[in-house]
Design a protein around this motif. Sequence first.
Motif, short mmCIF file in Angstrom:
data_model
loop_
_atom_site.label_atom_id
_atom_site.label_comp_id
_atom_site.label_asym_id
_atom_site.label_seq_id
_atom_site.Cartn_x
_atom_site.Cartn_y
_atom_site.Cartn_z
N PHE A 242 18.17 5.25 -17.78
CA PHE A 242 18.41 6.66 -18.49
C PHE A 242 17.03 7.28 -18.27
O PHE A 242 15.91 6.43 -18.33
N GLU A 243 17.07 8.54 -17.99
CA GLU A 243 15.89 9.12 -17.49
C GLU A 243 15.95 10.70 -18.06
O GLU A 243 16.90 11.16 -18.11
N ILE A 244 14.79 11.20 -18.56
CA ILE A 244 14.51 12.61 -18.76
C ILE A 244 13.73 13.21 -17.72
O ILE A 244 12.58 12.55 -17.37
N ALA A 245 14.29 13.93 -16.90
CA ALA A 245 13.61 14.26 -15.68
C ALA A 245 13.43 15.87 -15.61
O ALA A 245 14.22 16.60 -16.02
N ASP A 246 12.46 16.43 -14.82
CA ASP A 246 12.25 17.81 -14.54
C ASP A 246 13.52 18.07 -13.63
O ASP A 246 13.69 17.52 -12.69
N THR A 247 14.23 19.45 -13.80
CA THR A 247 15.29 19.79 -13.36
C THR A 247 15.17 19.79 -11.61
O THR A 247 16.03 19.65 -11.02
N LYS A 248 13.95 20.45 -11.31
CA LYS A 248 13.76 20.61 -10.00
C LYS A 248 13.42 19.57 -9.06
O LYS A 248 13.84 19.18 -7.96
N THR A 249 12.32 18.84 -9.77
CA THR A 249 11.77 17.58 -9.02
C THR A 249 12.27 16.25 -9.08
O THR A 249 12.38 15.31 -8.26
N LEU A 250 13.23 16.36 -10.40
CA LEU A 250 13.88 14.87 -10.55
C LEU A 250 13.05 13.82 -11.02
O LEU A 250 13.32 12.82 -11.34
N GLN A 251 11.62 14.30 -11.10
CA GLN A 251 10.90 13.23 -11.50
C GLN A 251 10.80 13.08 -13.06
O GLN A 251 10.78 13.94 -13.89
N TYR A 262 14.40 20.73 -18.01
CA TYR A 262 14.71 19.14 -18.21
C TYR A 262 15.96 18.95 -18.28
O TYR A 262 17.22 19.38 -18.92
N ARG A 263 16.61 17.71 -17.81
CA ARG A 263 17.82 17.16 -17.89
C ARG A 263 17.79 15.66 -18.35
O ARG A 263 16.65 14.92 -17.76
N ASN A 278 24.82 13.36 -17.15
CA ASN A 278 23.80 14.04 -17.35
C ASN A 278 24.14 15.52 -18.23
O ASN A 278 25.29 15.64 -18.49
N ILE A 279 22.90 15.67 -18.90
CA ILE A 279 23.21 16.96 -19.86
C ILE A 279 21.82 17.81 -19.70
O ILE A 279 20.83 17.47 -19.66
N SER A 280 21.96 19.17 -19.59
CA SER A 280 20.74 20.09 -19.70
C SER A 280 20.32 19.93 -21.09
O SER A 280 20.95 19.77 -22.12
N LEU A 281 18.97 19.80 -21.16
CA LEU A 281 18.13 19.84 -22.36
C LEU A 281 17.62 21.04 -23.10
O LEU A 281 16.95 21.37 -23.83
N ASN A 282 17.92 22.16 -22.28
CA ASN A 282 17.18 23.17 -22.20
C ASN A 282 18.34 24.47 -23.00
O ASN A 282 17.82 25.66 -23.39
#
Length: 283
Positions: A242-251, A262-263, A278-282
Amino acid sequence: MQVFTEKAQLIQAVREKKSNGESIGLVPTMGALHEGHLSLVKNALLDSDQVVVSIFVNPTQFDNQADLEKYPRTLDNDLKLLEGLSSDLWVFSPTASELYDNKIHSEHFDFEGLEHVMEGKYRTGHFDGVGTVVKRLFEVITPDKAFFGEKDFQQLQIVRKLTEKTGLPVQIIGCPILREESGLARSSRNERLSSQSRQNAAFIYKTLSEVKELFGTKSAEYIHNWVSDRFKNYPFLKLEYFEIADTKTLQKIDNKVKGQEYRAFIAAYADDIRLIDNISLNN
């Protein structure tokens, strides 16, 4: 509906369409089509003069040979489903040797770190395989637009990076995740689930929906621990990541930054079948 199995015939047909000023849309698939795939085709039909659907189980993106062998191959049914959408569709269904000119191996790509996290961390060489087949399809079909589902969001970002780095003139269109009534993201792998496992797997989306609610008030670390504990107490699924990551960098993130997108991403096993969502958090 026209079905092409050889590159040369399709290349010629595409050239004729383009010479008349018509645009080409591509929906790349590995077959075993479901409503999620069909939604991509519908989007492509609305946005392209001629739509090509590729049906090709790509051997270079499987790190597990057993998974490749088990992958469902349902070409006759796939064609019936597509015919039900439009008789004007083109289908490209080559053999591996035809597509790869008898050189079935992956190129190596530098996707600037997108390939090393999440799916890339757990599936060695997977995104080299994805990049290889998508690049090859783009070179053969020369689409103006290509349509990919957001369920495989990491793959979508990889493909965007591929076009940026190779200069291939293809616009990449991301399309929303289509879900079953339970919330489970539609996937060809769902057909391998028992009816009970299919019900149990709805827990993935339920968890992501609750993560979205928590994200407004809780830290990424808190949510990560909450999800881990939630899966430990749910005996029907095994959490891989499970990860919460930056949408562009996926970090993965430690702290939220205002204005960033974030997603949340999950991979889990129902029995021996691996599912991702996955799901968008914004929004």
